[in-house]
Design an enzyme around this catalytic site. Structure first.
Site, PDB file in Angstrom:
ATOM      1  N   PRO A  15      52.107  69.873  78.801  1.00 28.36           N
ATOM      2  CA  PRO A  15      53.313  70.173  78.341  1.00 28.36           C
ATOM      3  C   PRO A  15      53.398  70.451  76.991  1.00 28.36           C
ATOM      4  O   PRO A  15      54.354  70.844  76.317  1.00 28.36           O
ATOM      5  CB  PRO A  15      54.468  69.138  78.758  1.00 28.36           C
ATOM      6  CG  PRO A  15      53.600  68.031  78.915  1.00 28.36           C
ATOM      7  CD  PRO A  15      52.323  68.277  79.326  1.00 28.36           C
ATOM      8  N   GLY A  70      46.582  75.060  79.867  1.00 23.93           N
ATOM      9  CA  GLY A  70      46.575  74.319  78.659  1.00 23.93           C
ATOM     10  C   GLY A  70      45.607  75.151  77.638  1.00 23.93           C
ATOM     11  O   GLY A  70      45.077  76.281  78.105  1.00 23.93           O
ATOM     12  N   GLY A  71      45.108  74.563  76.591  1.00 27.12           N
ATOM     13  CA  GLY A  71      44.221  75.282  75.648  1.00 27.12           C
ATOM     14  C   GLY A  71      42.952  74.664  75.613  1.00 27.12           C
ATOM     15  O   GLY A  71      42.351  74.031  76.569  1.00 27.12           O
ATOM     16  N   ASP A  72      42.074  74.904  74.609  1.00 26.80           N
ATOM     17  CA  ASP A  72      40.816  74.441  74.445  1.00 26.80           C
ATOM     18  C   ASP A  72      40.660  72.969  74.591  1.00 26.80           C
ATOM     19  O   ASP A  72      39.781  72.348  75.211  1.00 26.80           O
ATOM     20  CB  ASP A  72      40.164  74.832  73.117  1.00 26.80           C
ATOM     21  CG  ASP A  72      39.920  76.408  73.176  1.00 26.80           C
ATOM     22  OD1 ASP A  72      39.662  76.799  74.337  1.00 26.80           O
ATOM     23  OD2 ASP A  72      39.924  76.984  72.041  1.00 26.80           O
ATOM     24  N   GLY A  73      41.656  72.147  73.888  1.00 26.71           N
ATOM     25  CA  GLY A  73      41.583  70.811  74.239  1.00 26.71           C
ATOM     26  C   GLY A  73      41.755  70.026  75.505  1.00 26.71           C
ATOM     27  O   GLY A  73      41.015  69.186  75.750  1.00 26.71           O
ATOM     28  N   GLU A  77      38.852  68.261  77.600  1.00 27.50           N
ATOM     29  CA  GLU A  77      39.045  66.740  78.241  1.00 27.50           C
ATOM     30  C   GLU A  77      38.611  67.146  79.838  1.00 27.50           C
ATOM     31  O   GLU A  77      38.171  65.995  80.583  1.00 27.50           O
ATOM     32  CB  GLU A  77      40.552  66.577  78.418  1.00 27.50           C
ATOM     33  CG  GLU A  77      41.230  65.894  76.946  1.00 27.50           C
ATOM     34  CD  GLU A  77      42.475  65.476  77.030  1.00 27.50           C
ATOM     35  OE1 GLU A  77      42.889  64.813  78.150  1.00 27.50           O
ATOM     36  OE2 GLU A  77      43.201  65.209  75.966  1.00 27.50           O
ATOM     37  N   GLY A  99      47.626  77.086  75.336  1.00 26.77           N
ATOM     38  CA  GLY A  99      47.414  76.268  74.144  1.00 26.77           C
ATOM     39  C   GLY A  99      47.251  77.093  72.755  1.00 26.77           C
ATOM     40  O   GLY A  99      47.538  78.343  73.052  1.00 26.77           O
ATOM     41  N   SER A 100      47.086  76.362  71.607  1.00 23.82           N
ATOM     42  CA  SER A 100      47.071  77.059  70.551  1.00 23.82           C
ATOM     43  C   SER A 100      45.782  77.909  70.434  1.00 23.82           C
ATOM     44  O   SER A 100      45.554  78.714  69.529  1.00 23.82           O
ATOM     45  CB  SER A 100      47.563  76.359  69.243  1.00 23.82           C
ATOM     46  OG  SER A 100      46.675  75.137  69.200  1.00 23.82           O
ATOM     47  N   ARG A 168      46.443  78.351  61.373  1.00 26.19           N
ATOM     48  CA  ARG A 168      46.193  77.413  60.352  1.00 26.19           C
ATOM     49  C   ARG A 168      44.825  77.586  60.048  1.00 26.19           C
ATOM     50  O   ARG A 168      44.405  77.026  58.806  1.00 26.19           O
ATOM     51  CB  ARG A 168      46.590  76.036  61.139  1.00 26.19           C
ATOM     52  CG  ARG A 168      45.780  75.542  62.313  1.00 26.19           C
ATOM     53  CD  ARG A 168      46.249  74.291  62.972  1.00 26.19           C
ATOM     54  NE  ARG A 168      45.663  73.726  63.895  1.00 26.19           N
ATOM     55  CZ  ARG A 168      45.758  74.268  65.261  1.00 26.19           C
ATOM     56  NH1 ARG A 168      46.602  75.042  65.533  1.00 26.19           N
ATOM     57  NH2 ARG A 168      45.065  73.418  66.188  1.00 26.19           N
TER      58      ARG A 168
END
Length: 324
Positions: A15, A70-73, A77, A99-100, A168
């Site tokens: 989330p 989710g994203g790459d992170g 995991e 994800g971002s 970023r």
């Protein structure tokens, strides 16, 4: 071919990933699985590392796949949880972009969450390579990139600017280039071939994309090879800025200062213990050893598996290699 009724999936949703839309995405895709008669057991992650813990410890008996919002992170995991299970059991993974950074999902061309959900329902499963990295006496698994040098410098600084999202990395990269890059001495070995010099960065890629940047335009997820982008130190700031402008369409690799190799076994030793960027996570240091585990994971994809050839670039020449 659609999944038959009574299929069961474990769905893990982060989330807090990206712009914190994970639970909203779940409500958007839930009807697709309901219509197909697929049962979802939803688990919401509660802390950093929770997805890894679930993938490592959950009893997978009775599940037909694991879905990840989710994203790459989060994907990093999940991968490291599955590949460190005591029972060595794996399960097909379906990834919904939330994800971002969604590098893998960009390579799969499933950036729309609804399309990604439909690919899972349609049961298009393909086998992809997994990257095994040995660093600091431990093993880390990767699906995306292993970056060293400027790439990691950018990642460290960008962590403080997460509120900007994917932008970023662009902003921090430009700032780093304008302020000047650091020369790092290292010995890079690609399938037994040694390159010793001063470098700006080395990036080892399994995917074509890192975020929106087309870092390794020749990379394939299932060819048993890694694409290695090398930039030796000495390029001017003006040259680096021109390369940065071309990194989004992949034409940066056409510049003579950029070296592009492929290899299945890679090691790098530097004069000091430099940090690494693995799938966007700042983990491990040099020296490191890398090896490909060909087609070691199953994932849901929009395309059915098919054989084709790719041009493998290795210094001056290339060779055609079958994908399956």
């Amino acid at each position: 071919m659609n999944l038959s009724p009574n299929k069961n999936f474990c769905l893990i949703v982060n989330p807090h990933g990206g712009r914190k839309k994970g639970l909203h995405l779940l409500s958007e895709i839930q009807p697709i699985f309901d219509t197909a008669g697929i049962k979802l057991e939803v688990i919401v992650t509660e802390f950093a590392g929770h997805a890894r813990e679930i993938a490592k410890q959950k009893d997978l008996v009775g599940y037909d796949g694991m879905i990840v919002i989710g994203g790459d992170g989060t994907m990093h995991e999940i991968l490291n949880g599955l590949f460190t299970r005591e029972d060595q059991q794996t399960i097909p993974i379906g990834l919904i972009p939330g994800g971002s950074g969604n590098s893998l999902i960009v390579d799969l061309e499933l950036t729309d969450p609804v399309d990604a959900a439909k690919a899972i329902v349609d049961e298009h499963i393909r086998k992809f390579d997994v990257v095994e990295i040995t660093t600091n006496g431990r093993t880390v698994y990767s699906f995306n990139i292993i970056g060293w040098g400027l790439v990691t410098d950018v990642g460290i600084r960008a962590e403080k600017w997460r509120w900007l999202g994917p932008a970023r990395y662009t902003i921090v990269s430009l700032l780093k280039v304008l302020r000047g890059t650091q020369a790092r001495s290292a010995q890079l070995i690609l399938d037994g071939k040694e390159i010793a010099d001063e470098f700006t960065f080395v990036m080892v890629c399994n995917t074509r994309y890192t975020g929106a940047m087309k870092i390794a335009p020749q990379a394939k997820l299932d060819d048993g090879l890694l694409d290695v982008i090398v930039l030796r130190h000495g390029a001017s700031r003006l040259k680096l800025l021109s390369l940065f402008n071309r990194i989004y369409d992949g034409t940066h690799v056409e510049d003579p200062v950029v070296e592009y190799y492929t290899a299945s076994q890679i090691s790098l030793t530097s004069n000091q213990a430099d940090p690494l960027n693995i799938d966007g996570e700042l983990t491990g240091t040099t020296p490191f050893d890398i090896e490909v585990r060909p087609r070691a994971i199953e994932m849901f994809d929009r395309r059915k598996e098919k054989c084709q050839n790719r041009l493998v670039i290795s210094g001056k020449g290339g060779q055609s290699v079958p994908l399956c």
